[in-house]
Design a protein around this motif. Structure first.
Motif, PDB file in Angstrom:
ATOM      1  N   UNK A  26       0.839  -1.205   0.000  1.00 32.51           N
ATOM      2  CA  UNK A  26       0.000   0.000   0.000  1.00 32.51           C
ATOM      3  C   UNK A  26       0.873   1.254   0.000  1.00 32.51           C
ATOM      4  N   UNK A  27       1.932   1.239   0.809  1.00 36.54           N
ATOM      5  CA  UNK A  27       2.782   2.418   0.903  1.00 36.54           C
ATOM      6  C   UNK A  27       3.405   2.739  -0.448  1.00 36.54           C
ATOM      7  N   UNK A  28       3.989   1.721  -1.094  1.00 38.60           N
ATOM      8  CA  UNK A  28       4.710   2.024  -2.334  1.00 38.60           C
ATOM      9  C   UNK A  28       3.786   2.370  -3.487  1.00 38.60           C
ATOM     10  N   UNK A  29       2.694   1.632  -3.612  1.00 37.20           N
ATOM     11  CA  UNK A  29       1.772   1.984  -4.695  1.00 37.20           C
ATOM     12  C   UNK A  29       1.178   3.365  -4.407  1.00 37.20           C
ATOM     13  N   UNK A  44      -2.786   8.316 -16.379  1.00 30.58           N
ATOM     14  CA  UNK A  44      -2.634   6.866 -16.569  1.00 30.58           C
ATOM     15  C   UNK A  44      -2.222   6.219 -15.250  1.00 30.58           C
ATOM     16  N   UNK A  45      -3.200   5.618 -14.562  1.00 32.83           N
ATOM     17  CA  UNK A  45      -2.896   4.980 -13.279  1.00 32.83           C
ATOM     18  C   UNK A  45      -1.900   3.836 -13.442  1.00 32.83           C
ATOM     19  N   UNK A 110      -7.494  -0.965  -5.864  1.00 33.08           N
ATOM     20  CA  UNK A 110      -8.445  -0.906  -6.984  1.00 33.08           C
ATOM     21  C   UNK A 110      -9.408   0.281  -6.858  1.00 33.08           C
ATOM     22  N   UNK A 111      -9.433   0.918  -5.703  1.00 36.88           N
ATOM     23  CA  UNK A 111     -10.261   2.126  -5.556  1.00 36.88           C
ATOM     24  C   UNK A 111      -9.572   3.354  -6.143  1.00 36.88           C
ATOM     25  N   UNK A 112      -8.244   3.291  -6.249  1.00 35.18           N
ATOM     26  CA  UNK A 112      -7.483   4.468  -6.679  1.00 35.18           C
ATOM     27  C   UNK A 112      -7.944   5.029  -8.030  1.00 35.18           C
ATOM     28  N   UNK A 129      -7.312  -3.359 -16.331  1.00 37.61           N
ATOM     29  CA  UNK A 129      -6.615  -4.441 -17.033  1.00 37.61           C
ATOM     30  C   UNK A 129      -5.203  -4.587 -16.488  1.00 37.61           C
ATOM     31  N   UNK A 130      -4.527  -3.474 -16.306  1.00 38.18           N
ATOM     32  CA  UNK A 130      -3.158  -3.496 -15.779  1.00 38.18           C
ATOM     33  C   UNK A 130      -3.146  -3.995 -14.335  1.00 38.18           C
ATOM     34  N   UNK A 131      -4.159  -3.567 -13.589  1.00 36.87           N
ATOM     35  CA  UNK A 131      -4.242  -3.999 -12.194  1.00 36.87           C
ATOM     36  C   UNK A 131      -4.397  -5.526 -12.113  1.00 36.87           C
ATOM     37  N   UNK A 132      -5.241  -6.061 -13.015  1.00 36.25           N
ATOM     38  CA  UNK A 132      -5.447  -7.514 -13.048  1.00 36.25           C
ATOM     39  C   UNK A 132      -4.136  -8.219 -13.398  1.00 36.25           C
TER      40      UNK A 132
END
Lengths: 287, 339
Positions: A26-29, A44-45, A110-112, A129-132
């Motif tokens: 969580x911290x790094x993302x 672009x997340x 995923x809320x970001x 898609x990238x998150x998946x």
């Protein structure tokens, strides 16, 4: 399997590792999201994920090092062997527990994109898609880490191995750029790989003859192929390195191409290492 | 019923168990007896499916431990040498986990966990962390784990090792009570323990079964070996002369005692005669005829301890390299507990 899963989940939360792991992700993302999306106004997340994906080689070992090494050290693996459960179920139960611990911070992450969408035009399909893809890559790495934990009874060594494999994987793409693309150099690289393979084969099976046969046959095929069709070798080794890198495949998705072969590759890597973990546990019975 | 056929386990070139065959009938307490390193733990690990055999077969009620492992293992409760406990959980959590893993239905789960905690008397420790429990309680939690699901067979590997004398007695009582409802197999290198708890004894040495039977049976095997000891009011040479009337197959060992005044001596007569009384009569009348008094006359039958030392010692002679280990390790530990 559900018994193992529940027990593993509970024991992860008994200690500090699960919390540390989740906090780390969580911290790094979070840092990269605020740097890219809020500071630099990038909508672009996926770039934040692309930049933050190095966290895997730091936090995956923390999560997976205990998985099997600790059981072996405390001799609780005896219990697992004596229970009416197959090793596949034991491994899957442990694996799923770790995947759940990895999924919790990912759900928060995923809320970001939704939050960022309030301030600009985020293209959600690409972000998710990238998150998946990121999640699948993490799951594949957890399987790798679990296998590393199954080959030793020392947590620190398990973590070290896992870190090493993951960091090599991370830089594999960069290495590939520096490797000579000529046919001859690829040929030599393949020769070295064959020798290494034969040595690993010998260590694992303790059968000198079989290892020698495998080495000689592969080497003959290699030499033969190089003699008659050396064009095959041109650029072969760097391409192979790139193909083997999980990160390189992930970057393709970050760049905006939803590459399904990457998904298949991650799932395959995960499956292969879970299978190897089961085999590693079964092998202990025969030692 | 456990059937073990031609079991062999090799570690590299070392044969830990070699061609072991035996049958364990239902409803009795069996004891594996043998010096350290005799292959007891290896055998038990193979019987419970924790270890693969190099050769041979183990069936539990007809189910092969490797072919039908789930069915076979469901019939067994196993406590390995080091109790496999998760130190960071409480006994209640731990037993809950094992009960689920053994596939006990959710409805009966709670009652079953309560039952085994009651049986092993750990109910009051249920919410303490296992790492804070004493060794005796840890062992009880380990046994409780084996009892979950009420398996037909309970296999305990060295259940009393490392406990203090009171805990040992408590665990033995527990085992004896288990023996009423279950078939129990336990291993030990302590003879008095096996003698106290078990109906049947199997003596294992260097991976081989050297004797099997009830305690009385095993003593009977050696019953032929009668030892007569005496102290006589005569010198060594004279005693030897007097005892020369005994049958030739008697072994006679005479030792002069250092005394002031009239010479005295001790003698040990070993005989394979069926009737030890006959030897005593002959000795008595021989001394009477010579006009010498017998100060002491005693008969000793071979005890199980002799059988154990003799059997494992024989093996030691066959394998001289490991001989010192066998006698050195087997004997002091017995006396330790006998005290």
């Amino acid at each position: 399997m559900s018994a193992i899963f529940r027990h593993e989940l509970r024991s992860h939360f008994h200690g500090i590792t699960a919390y540390l792991f989740m906090a780390f992700i969580l911290a790094f993302i979070g840092i990269y999201t605020s740097l890219y999306c809020f500071k630099a106004y990038v909508t672009n997340f996926e770039y934040a994920l692309g930049a933050g994906c190095f966290i895997f080689f730091i936090c995956i070992p923390i999560l997976t090092m205990k998985a099997i090494a600790e059981e072996r050290k405390q001799k609780t693996d005896q219990l697992l062997y004596s229970l009416p459960l197959s090793m596949t179920k034991v491994v899957l139960g442990k694996y799923l527990a770790m995947v759940v611990i990895f999924t919790i911070p990912m759900l928060i992450v995923s809320l970001y994109p939704l939050i960022i969408k309030n301030y600009g035009g985020v293209w959600l399909p690409e972000a998710y898609g990238t998150l998946l893809c990121f999640w699948l890559m993490g799951c594949a790495f957890i399987a790798v880490g679990m296998f590393m934990s199954s080959v030793t009874e020392n947590q620190a060594i398990a973590a070290g191995f896992c870190f090493l494999v993951l960091i090599i994987n991370y830089f594999l793409g960069t290495f590939a750029n520096y490797v000579n693309t000529s046919a001859r150099s690829s040929f030599y690289a393949v020769c070295v790989c064959i020798v290494l393979l034969a040595i690993v084969w010998w260590i694992v099976t303790k059968n000198e003859l079989l290892a020698a046969i495998v080495g000689v046959v592969l080497m003959a095929a290699n030499v033969g192929l190089f003699k008659f069709k050396s064009s095959l070798f041109e650029g072969f080794f760097p391409t192979l390195l790139e193909k083997l890198s999980l990160y390189e495949r992930f970057y393709v998705t970050v760049d905006g191409v939803l590459d399904l072969t990457a998904f298949v590759f991650f799932i395959t890597i995960g499956g292969v290492f879970l299978y190897l973990t089961v085999q590693s546990l079964e092998k202990r019975r025969y030692s | 019923m456990i059937e073990v056929k031609h079991l062999t386990k090799k570690y590299g070139n070392h044969e830990a168990v070699s061609d072991l065959s035996f049958t364990i009938e239902d409803g009795q307490v069996y004891g594996f007896l043998g010096p350290n390193g005799a292959g007891k733990s290896t055998t038990m690990n193979i019987m419970t499916g924790c270890l693969a055999a190099t050769d041979g077969q183990v069936t539990i009620d007809g189910y092969d431990i490797f072919e039908d492992s789930a069915k076979a293992k469901a019939l067994i409760g196993y406590l390995p040498e080091q109790p496999p406990l998760y130190m960071d959980s409480t006994p209640a959590e731990y037993l809950d986990f094992v009960a689920r893993a053994k596939g006990i239905p959710a409805k009966e789960l709670k009652a079953e966990v309560e039952r085994v905690m009651e049986q092993t008397q750990i109910t009051e420790m249920r919410d303490r962390l296992i790492k804070h429990l004493s060794k005796g309680y840890k062992q009880r939690v380990g046994i409780a784990q084996a009892l979950l699901g009420n398996p037909k067979l309970i296999i305990l590997d060295e259940p009393t090792v490392g406990l203090d004398p009171r805990q040992i007695i408590e665990i033995r009582e527990l085992i004896a009570s288990l023996g009423k409802e279950h078939t129990v197999v336990l291993s030990s290198h302590i003879l008095s323990e096996v003698q106290a708890v078990c109906d049947n004894i199997m003596i294992i040495s260097h991976g081989k079964m050297v004797a099997m039977g009830t305690a009385e049976n095993l003593e009977d095997i050696f019953a032929g070996r009668t030892t007569v000891t005496l102290t006589a009011d005569a010198g060594a040479e004279e005693t030897e002369a007097i005892l020369s009337v005994l049958p030739e197959d008697c072994g006679i060992d005479v030792k002069a005692l250092e005394t002031e005044g009239a010479p005295k001596c001790d003698a040990v007569i070993t005989s394979s005669a069926e009737d030890p009384d006959a030897i005593c009569r002959q000795v008595f009348f021989a001394f009477a005829k010579a006009g010498r008094a017998l100060l002491k006359l005693g008969v000793e039958r071979a005890s199980l301890e002799d059988v154990f030392i003799e059997l494992t010692g024989d093996q030691a002679q066959e394998a001289p390299a490991e001989a010192p280990d066998v006698s050195a390790e087997a004997q002091p530990s017995e006396t330790e507990v006998d005290k």
